[in-house]
Design an enzyme around this catalytic site. Structure first.
Site, mmCIF file in Angstrom:
data_model
loop_
_atom_site.group_PDB
_atom_site.id
_atom_site.type_symbol
_atom_site.label_atom_id
_atom_site.label_comp_id
_atom_site.label_asym_id
_atom_site.label_seq_id
_atom_site.Cartn_x
_atom_site.Cartn_y
_atom_site.Cartn_z
ATOM 1 N N ASP A 698 50.779 91.263 25.707
ATOM 2 C CA ASP A 698 51.129 89.951 26.237
ATOM 3 C C ASP A 698 51.911 90.087 27.548
ATOM 4 O OD1 ASP A 698 51.322 87.026 25.822
ATOM 5 O OD2 ASP A 698 53.480 87.445 25.765
ATOM 6 N N VAL A 700 51.825 91.110 30.699
ATOM 7 C CA VAL A 700 52.113 92.418 31.302
ATOM 8 C C VAL A 700 52.530 92.303 32.769
ATOM 9 C CG1 VAL A 700 50.678 93.738 29.731
ATOM 10 C CG2 VAL A 700 49.673 92.790 31.804
ATOM 11 N N GLU A 723 47.218 91.210 29.288
ATOM 12 C CA GLU A 723 47.099 89.866 29.845
ATOM 13 C C GLU A 723 47.862 89.824 31.168
ATOM 14 O OE1 GLU A 723 48.536 85.330 28.813
ATOM 15 O OE2 GLU A 723 49.839 87.047 28.578
ATOM 16 N N TRP A 725 48.011 87.535 34.037
ATOM 17 C CA TRP A 725 47.506 86.214 34.392
ATOM 18 C C TRP A 725 48.346 85.651 35.515
ATOM 19 C CZ3 TRP A 725 47.319 81.548 30.474
ATOM 20 C CH2 TRP A 725 46.703 80.459 31.097
ATOM 21 N N ASP A 806 45.690 79.992 24.956
ATOM 22 C CA ASP A 806 46.498 79.290 25.952
ATOM 23 C C ASP A 806 45.650 78.330 26.771
ATOM 24 O OD1 ASP A 806 49.055 80.322 25.545
ATOM 25 O OD2 ASP A 806 48.585 82.149 26.655
#
Lengths: 919, 531
Positions: A698, A700, A723, A725, A806
């Site tokens: 999660d 990162v 992830e 993002w 999400d």
């Protein structure tokens, strides 16, 4: 001229990505005067004149950007402007050098916030504007009436002005547009947000961002908050502001000294608490208001001073000629010295015109304006007995001193002196007398790090020269190594990104060499198909593990090889992404034993299991002595040394974060050895105790990819995906065709992990959005005719996806164009990369189509490194051939693969997509 | 003049002290810290300052406050490590490339305790447009950066081009080459090597009436005056480019195709007009006019093995014949003469400055285990089973007080392919002992931009032991260098080099230190460098 805001290093390491500057509830003072509904009344605190005033001198330590270096040299070349120089050139010039002078000027302007009622009396309009030029972005979110905490939420779509970009799940970024109106002759940049009066929005929170400098502008160190409901008063606001005032005085200076400066003068007389009182009463009933707040933008300016020294052939005196391009009257504060100690001395008269003696220590000479062009000059004749000429410059009107790297300028004037001697100031232990003068330097970004470096440098030399200080040495070594690691990471990321060609060719080449069946954690076997085995609601039943267990065989028969399970730990939020006690695996999804059973079940049907691990942040269990939640509990009972130091919410005592901060929870400082050791142990435990095969990592973005490599090396997963993002690039609200920078950032991260992890291909999802939504299928080919996402550059590490918990599910932060999901799957399930299918789609009416696509993929042995040839990328149709075995098209337009040696036969057709196989 | 030689009981200081005294260095006590200074440093500087009268009067004043020169600051361990800056640190257009990355990199290196960095300065960048038109701006900016961080700088003057870094020779030189192709090395088939000038034209006025040596000399002078304020302080060493890739050799593998795993023997590069003319002349003067008509007819092609033709054959190859000796002595002597010219140029240009001059000798280790050493022969080193070809070169280096850079210190015999009959370690040993014999100091360098895992071990070996190199050039800063897979190993290397200091509280390493008097012996080398 480069612009740099002085707080920059304290706020962020990198401004490329959007971070999450969020601060606990703060109230924007809704200023009550009755006239406030009208536009632009002059606030008494607003300084009308947009005077530029200098606020200090930066030492010569500025950024080493090419521009800066260039400037230095340009000065050299252009320095022979005045006639005197020509005269000088005729004689032997003993010394000539241009020194850069760096100083900062501040541009003043204001931020204004206006809330007024729309014409129909129903809707309200919030206007946020700024009078300084810049690339302003409003970073904002809303609070709902029933929100308990201080979290932001994204506003409903109809509230978002055109050009808005969603930032993950909590904020919107909207660029400010140049307004047609102007304010007191200044340009105005503003954005309007309309608010439906019947919405249940309690408040709008925002900060302003200047993209040019990457700096954030906040309201007194916190978010701006515009309350819309009085219900807010009773719970969060009061609590929040009280807490705020306990907390913030220290942080304020650190966070926004930009604002502080403005406020210090303008708000000093107002007591903060009375403001609050006022706001408490005023907001009871929503009223329009208008407030302004001065802001200051610091711009750094480079000038130079040019020195030449020669011997006057007639008088045998040494002539020092000084010229500078500083714009205003300059005073040279100078003296001479007889030896290297650089002890200031006043030479005997005569002095140049406009000279006065200053406290018997130095001379002050006002420089003459140049006849032509800008700038000033002065010439000083010295007796030959002197060895050096010492000076600093002062702007006459302002309290700004300019010196040479924090020290006096020292010009060797005697012919036996070599100019190189001046270069050794730093090594010298002698104090210069000139040091008594205060230099009011701004803490500029480089100066800040330079200071650290200097300190450490001293430590280093101590280490190598003395061997007795054991403990000190060890501590010093630790801090040095950490600093080195960060610098290296920084250098690496720049070197990497300055070689964009690498990613495409070199990586592909390297790919070709890798034999496909080789298993590594970045790719698995290369034939993996991922299933995201949960959505945002999965925690609600309390028995998700059991429910999913029933579906395991079905997932296997659909062709999935890997399943991604929700975060398993004890968590503050029910979904699991706010982990607390990492060793407590009883969660809203089920108990630890149920989890073990589930994993066992998946293994029985030959599906590998990924655990969703949140390594970036962790919620604390206890408060420290200041009442800050930063002491952890459970088996990993870390203290505040495990928390990064650059998030003032949590008062961490660790190092600065190696990535972006997630502001809702303490960010873990991965540079601490004990933290890494504990996390490695934990991952190891999850592997052996639960049976997880790999990881979904999660957030990162929050820490350096090199640490991820460390964790993966230690836990040896079968497959891992991170992830990473952040936002794609948009121009005027329209997504750019070229998203190379975006995918490069993801590639950089993968590379930092040394390819030990794949990453979700956010780029591809974004481009699919734009292509499908707007019927612009040409976007699906980049300039080189390759897929435009991560999958085009480093296919084996790209985990392509259409939706996740999400973006879709009940959160819907960035939902795939509705009804077009199958086009997305037709793309990712036929293309290279490792496709991931979202739970909600598997168990929907799409199931049979998705199943068919997966079996086509498996039947044709398409894998993460399959070759792809884009055969069409036009307005309404995109088509590609993969491994010469499968052809596909998406979009309403016409396409049929050309039959050559191989014959194509259609195998699957759906709404706006079609797939062929060779027969 | 306050001078005191420290007679401390601490063995370590004594040793360094001795080393200094031998070299005529003096130590000054300055604020309780021992700092090293050399009397010449401050006085003998020639920075275009001509008023000698003043110089004398000030001498006395100066000695009192003499600054510790950074060059001669004692390092308590032996080897001084330099890291090469990216080849294109200054781009072809004279701009500093990836300045931010370099700035961060420099800080990291400084913190790590690295001595300095190496900067390639390209002829093709500085004197790009026209002869005598120098633009040092990019390099000045870079040197300033290095200076600010407090690192030392070793400058490599590159009179060659690099395809790898996409930096060619100066435009005007290339233009001349189009008119007059014989300024470039040429092989048997007429293929030209355009990355540097043929050594046969060193003293022929082919460049607009000037000889290449004159042009190099002007370049050095311009460099010296442009960087005068740094030379001797920040800049503490200068490498003179001696040929392809800066190395002293013929481009014998000019068309190197990487098709075969085992590199071939290479080819002689004696077929440009000037070379052929020299060969002819040599044949006539030695009474063998026929021998001077061309190169060996029976030499194998670039990628071939030694036995594929008769010249290099182990048994009865022509290399052992009188003709072979005739040709090979001529071919190799030209190389030595070329080096002699350039190094004497460099030492006269920079001799009065406080910098050390370096030249790089390649490690042509392929086929070293054969009798004829064919790869060395084509590269210009007449070094065979029967003859030492490096003696004459080291002797010449010694004459000019130049130091020698030997690349390939990361290579081990084990890492080589069996079929290649190569031995980097033996060859290194041979050259090294020649250097020792003639008192030439050796600096190490790694062979490629990427040191493989075993490479670090190998480097470490060469940097310790009795014959430790006195400095090491680690090539080269860039993305890979800072990557997580490489940088930690490099850090480890640096830390290991400093081990005696790093673990003072560790008894084991104390013992190790006692066993190895390395640091002290190699220190004399360090001090020499400033001489």
């Amino acid at each position: 001229m480069s612009s740099a805001v002085s707080t920059e290093p304290l706020l962020h390491r990198s401004f490329r990505e959007i971070s999450r500057p969020r601060f606990r509830s703060s109230t924007l003072r809704p200023s009550p005067p009755p006239a406030s509904l009208s536009c632009a009344p002059k606030s008494p605190s607003f300084r009308h004149a947009r005077r530029r005033c200098a606020s200090g001198s930066g030492p010569r330590r500025g950024g080493w950007g090419g521009a800066g270096a260039g400037a230095l040299l340009r000065v050299r070349a252009s320095s022979s402007g005045a006639a005197v120089v020509e005269a000088l050139e005729s004689a032997d010039v003993l010394f000539q050098e241009a020194f850069p002078l760096q100083r900062t000027e501040t541009a003043k302007g204001k931020i204004f916030v206006r809330l007024d009622q729309g014409k129909d009396g129903q809707n309200w309009q919030l206007t946020v504007g700024c009078t300084l030029a810049g690339k302003w972005i409003l970073h904002w979110g809303i609070s709902h009436v029933d929100d308990v905490g201080s979290e932001w939420d994204q506003p409903p779509a109809e509230m978002r002005p055109p050009g808005s970009i969603p930032i993950k799940d909590y904020a919107i970024e909207t660029p400010l547009q140049k307004s047609s109106t102007s304010m007191d002759g200044d340009e105005v940049y503003e954005v309007n947000i309309s608010i439906k009066s019947n919405s249940n929005i309690a408040a709008i929170n925002f900060v302003l961002k200047d993209e040019e400098s990457g700096s954030w502008y906040q309201h007194r160190g916190r978010d701006f908050k515009v309350p819309l409901m009085d219900s807010l008063q009773d719970d969060s606001n009061i609590v929040g502001s009280k807490r705020g005032f306990d907390l913030w005085p220290g942080a304020l200076g650190q966070l926004s000294n930009i604002l502080l400066k403005g406020e210090a003068s303008d708000y000093k007389d107002k007591d903060a608490s009375t403001d609050l009182e006022a706001s408490k009463q005023e907001v009871r009933c929503l009223e329009g208001f208008y407030v302004e707040q001065p802001i200051v933008k610091v711009v750094s300016i480079r000038n130079s001073v040019n020195i030449s020294v020669k011997i006057c052939p007639k008088t045998a005196k040494t002539l020092v000629y000084l010229e500078t391009d500083l714009p205003r009257d300059v005073i040279v504060h100078w003296g001479v010295c007889r030896d290297d100690s650089k002890k200031w001395e006043i030479p005997a008269a005569p002095y140049p015109p406009e000279t006065e003696i200053f406290k018997n220590k130095a001379l002050r000479t006002l420089l003459q304006p140049k006849e032509q062009g800008n700038g000033f000059w002065g010439s000083f004749a010295l007796d030959e007995e002197f060895v050096g000429f010492l000076f600093v410059l002062k702007l006459k009107e302002e309290d700004v001193w300019l010196n040479c790297m924090g020290e006096d300028f020292y010009i060797p004037v005697s012919s036996t002196r070599s100019s190189s001697l001046i270069r050794q100031k730093e090594s010298d232990s002698t104090e210069t007398s000139g040091k008594t003068m205060e230099t009011n330097t701004e803490v500029s970004s480089t100066a800040y790090t330079d200071d650290i470096i200097n300190e450490i440098r001293n430590l280093v030399s101590d280490i190598s020269s003395e061997k007795s200080r054991k403990t000190k040495t060890k501590e010093a070594q630790e801090s040095i190594l950490q600093e080195i690691e960060k610098l290296a990471a920084e250098a690496y990321s720049i070197f990497r990104s300055s070689l964009p060609t690498f990613s495409a060719e070199a990586v592909l080449e390297q790919e070709a060499l890798e034999p496909p069946p080789h298993i590594c954690s970045g790719t698995g076997t290369g034939f993996e198909i991922l299933c995201q085995g949960f959505n945002w609601e999965s925690n609600k039943s309390g028995r998700w593990y059991k429910e999913l267990m029933e579906k395991a065989s079905q997932l296997a028969s659909l062709g999935f090889t890997v399943v991604w399970l929700p975060p398993p730990t004890d968590s503050v939020s029910p979904e699991g992404y706010m982990p607390r006690d990492l060793y407590n695996l009883n969660s809203r999804y089920g108990t630890i034993d149920e989890l073990k059973d589930l994993v066992k079940k998946f293994h029985e049907v030959n599906i590998r299991v990924l655990g969703d691990v949140v390594l970036n942040h962790r919620c604390a269990q206890y408060q420290n002595q200041n009442g800050i939640w930063n002491i952890f509990g459970g088996r990993l009972n870390w203290d505040d040394r495990a928390v990064v130091a650059d998030d003032p919410h949590f008062q961490g005592r660790g190092n600065k974060s190696s990535g972006d901060n997630f502001h809702a929870a303490p960010n873990i400082d991965h540079s601490q050895d004990f933290v890494r050791k504990d996390l490695k142990e934990w991952l190891h435990w999850l592997r052996s105790e639960i049976g997880y095969d790999g990881w979904r990592l999660d957030f990162v973005r929050g820490f350096w990819g090199g640490y991820v490599k460390d964790y993966l090396d230690a836990s040896e997963p079968y497959f891992a995906v991170g992830e990473y993002w952040d936002s794609l690039s948009y121009t005027y609200g329209e997504m750019d065709h070229n998203q190379d920078a975006h995918r490069q950032r993801i590639i950089d991260w993968i590379n930092a992990t040394n390819g030990t992890a794949g990453a979700f291909d956010v780029t591809t999802k974004g481009i699919l959005h734009a292509a499908l939504e707007r019927c612009e299928y040409w976007r699906l080919s980049d300039q080189k005719g390759k897929p435009p996402g991560v999958v085009g550059w480093w296919p084996s590490r790209a985990v392509t996806f259409v939706e996740n918990h999400d973006t879709g599910s009940t959160q819907g932060h960035w939902r795939f164009p509705s009804g077009k999901e199958m086009q997305g799957y037709a793309y990712i399930l036929t293309h290279p990369g490792t496709p991931a299918v979202f739970y909600d789609h598997i168990f929907s009416h799409y199931q049979s189509e998705i199943g068919s696509l997966i079996s086509i993929r498996n039947r044709n042995k398409i894998h993460c490194r399959s070759t792809i040839k884009i055969t069409k990328a036009e307005r309404d149709v995109y088509a590609a051939i993969i491994d010469d075995k499968v052809a596909m098209k998406i979009g309403p337009g016409y396409y049929e693969p050309q039959s050559g040696p191989q014959k194509w036969s259609p195998v699957l057709e759906g709404r706006d997509y079609k797939v062929w196989e060779t027969s | 003049m306050e001078v005191s030689v420290i007679g401390s009981s601490q063995a370590k200081i004594l040793k360094t002290d001795l080393a200094c005294r031998e070299l005529g260095l003096l130590s000054f006590k300055n604020g309780g810290r021992v700092s090293w200074g050399k009397s010449q440093i401050s006085f003998g500087r020639s920075c275009g300052l001509r008023n000698s009268g003043v110089r004398l009067t000030l001498k006395a004043v100066q000695t009192e406050a003499i600054r510790p020169q950074k060059i001669s600051r004692p390092q308590s361990h032996g080897v001084r490590l330099y890291v090469g800056l990216p080849l294109d640190a200054v781009s072809y257009c004279n701009a500093v490339n990836h300045a931010k990355a370099i700035a961060a990199g420099l800080k990291a290196l400084k913190l790590l305790g690295v001595e300095g960095v190496e900067l390639p300065i390209w002829w093709g960048v500085v004197e790009k447009e026209a002869m005598g038109k120098y633009d040092w701006s990019g390099y000045l900016a870079l040197v300033e950066m290095v200076h600010k961080v407090g690192l030392k700088l070793h400058v490599s003057l590159c009179f060659h081009g690099s395809k790898h870094a996409k930096i060619p020779l100066p435009e005007w030189v290339i233009k001349i080459g189009e008119q007059n192709p014989s300024i470039f090395f040429t092989d048997r088939t007429g293929q030209q090597y355009k990355e540097c000038l043929s050594l046969a034209v060193d003293e022929v006025p082919v460049l607009e009436g000037k000889t290449p040596v004159e042009v190099y000399n002007d370049f050095c002078e311009s460099f010296k005056s442009s960087f005068s304020s740094f030379i001797g302080s920040t800049i503490d060493g200068i490498s003179m480019g001696l040929g392809p890739d800066g190395e002293l050799r013929y481009p014998s593998h000019q068309g190197l195709s990487r098709s075969s795993k085992v590199p071939g023997v290479g080819e002689f590069q004696c077929y440009d007009k000037s070379m052929l003319a020299l060969l002819k002349e040599h044949g006539e003067t030695t009474g063998n006019p026929l021998w001077g008509l061309g190169g060996p007819h029976d030499a194998p092609a670039y990628d071939a093995s030694p036995s594929s033709n008769s010249f290099f054959k182990d048994d009865g190859g022509s290399w052992e014949s009188p003709y072979g000796d005739f040709f090979l002595s001529w071919y190799s002597s030209l190389l030595v003469r070329h080096a002699d010219r350039l190094l004497s140029l460099a030492s006269s240009a920079f001799g009065d400055s406080e910098v050390a001059i370096y030249g790089k000798v390649p490690l042509v280790h392929q086929w070293y285990k054969t009798r004829s050493h064919p790869a060395e022969l084509t590269a210009g080193f007449y070094n065979t089973q029967n003859r030492d070809g490096y003696e004459v070169i080291t002797e010449m280096f010694a004459q000019h007080s130049c130091k020698m850079i030997l690349p390939g210190m990361d290579l081990s015999d084990e890492g080589q392919l069996q079929e290649g009959l190569s031995s980097p370690e033996q060859l290194l040993g041979q050259i090294w002992s020649a250097c020792k014999k003639h008192g030439v100091e050796v600096s190490g360098e790694n062979s490629s931009d990427a040191v493989a895992h075993g490479g670090f071990e190998q480097i470490r070996k060469h940097l310790s032991g009795e014959d430790a190199a006195h400095s090491f050039f680690y090539q080269r800063m860039g993305a890979y260098f800072f990557s997580p897979e490489h940088f930690p190993s490099f850090t480890q290397l640096v830390r290991n080099m400093k081990q005696p200091q790093m673990h003072t509280d560790d008894l084991l390493s104390e013992e190790e230190k006692a066993k190895e008097p390395v640091a002290a012996t190699s220190e004399s080398g360090i001090q020499m460098q400033t001489a």
